[in-house]
Write a protein that holds these residues in place. Structure first.
Motif, PDB file in Angstrom:
ATOM      1  N   LYS A 168      12.075   0.557   2.597  1.00 47.42           N
ATOM      2  CA  LYS A 168      12.998   1.565   3.114  1.00 47.42           C
ATOM      3  C   LYS A 168      13.472   2.546   2.043  1.00 47.42           C
ATOM      4  O   LYS A 168      13.862   3.656   2.359  1.00 47.42           O
ATOM      5  N   SER A 169      13.411   2.148   0.782  1.00 51.52           N
ATOM      6  CA  SER A 169      13.832   3.057  -0.285  1.00 51.52           C
ATOM      7  C   SER A 169      12.818   4.177  -0.523  1.00 51.52           C
ATOM      8  O   SER A 169      13.119   5.152  -1.193  1.00 51.52           O
ATOM      9  N   THR A 170      11.613   4.059   0.048  1.00 46.81           N
ATOM     10  CA  THR A 170      10.588   5.086  -0.153  1.00 46.81           C
ATOM     11  C   THR A 170      10.340   5.939   1.084  1.00 46.81           C
ATOM     12  O   THR A 170       9.479   6.820   1.050  1.00 46.81           O
ATOM     13  N   SER A 195       5.005   9.424  -1.400  1.00 44.68           N
ATOM     14  CA  SER A 195       4.367   8.412  -0.561  1.00 44.68           C
ATOM     15  C   SER A 195       5.389   7.409  -0.060  1.00 44.68           C
ATOM     16  O   SER A 195       6.515   7.346  -0.547  1.00 44.68           O
ATOM     17  N   VAL A 196       4.963   6.622   0.908  1.00 44.58           N
ATOM     18  CA  VAL A 196       5.768   5.546   1.482  1.00 44.58           C
ATOM     19  C   VAL A 196       5.042   4.240   1.183  1.00 44.58           C
ATOM     20  O   VAL A 196       3.822   4.169   1.290  1.00 44.58           O
ATOM     21  N   VAL A 204       0.852  -1.189   0.000  1.00 47.86           N
ATOM     22  CA  VAL A 204       0.000   0.000   0.000  1.00 47.86           C
ATOM     23  C   VAL A 204       0.888   1.238   0.000  1.00 47.86           C
ATOM     24  O   VAL A 204       1.900   1.301   0.702  1.00 47.86           O
ATOM     25  N   ASN A 205       0.506   2.245  -0.809  1.00 48.67           N
ATOM     26  CA  ASN A 205       1.175   3.545  -0.782  1.00 48.67           C
ATOM     27  C   ASN A 205       0.459   4.443   0.207  1.00 48.67           C
ATOM     28  O   ASN A 205      -0.753   4.623   0.130  1.00 48.67           O
ATOM     29  N   ILE A 216       2.211  11.792   5.105  1.00 42.12           N
ATOM     30  CA  ILE A 216       2.961  11.716   6.362  1.00 42.12           C
ATOM     31  C   ILE A 216       4.034  12.803   6.268  1.00 42.12           C
ATOM     32  O   ILE A 216       4.837  12.789   5.345  1.00 42.12           O
ATOM     33  N   PRO A 217       4.051  13.772   7.188  1.00 36.20           N
ATOM     34  CA  PRO A 217       5.034  14.847   7.107  1.00 36.20           C
ATOM     35  C   PRO A 217       6.462  14.299   7.094  1.00 36.20           C
ATOM     36  O   PRO A 217       6.776  13.337   7.796  1.00 36.20           O
TER      37      PRO A 217
END
Length: 78
Positions: A60-62, A68-69, A30-31, A35-36
């Protein structure tokens, strides 16, 4: 097994599939956005994922990507 410090009794049993799972855990990447950047750390990202299901992994690369994460979630209904 007795725990002397608090008086609790713990009973351990070997795990079996007949325990009675209530559903299948679906897994999805999920993206997550909005998130600040100053609040992005693995602990906070895992917390956001736990609001929906179980956070299984964080890409971890995002983590420092502004858009987005990516997190891997386990949930009952993906």
């Amino acid at each position: 097994m007795n725990i002397k410090s608090c008086g609790a009794v713990v009973s351990l049993k070997k795990w079996s599939e007949s325990v009675g799972a209530k559903g299948v855990l679906n897994i999805a990447w999920v993206n997550v956005s909005n998130i600040p950047l100053d609040k992005r750390c693995e602990k906070n990202i895992a917390y956001v994922g736990s609001l929906v299901g179980v956070t299984l992994d964080i890409d971890k690369s995002t983590v420092n990507r502004p858009e987005s994460v990516r997190i891997k979630l386990g949930c009952r209904d993906a």
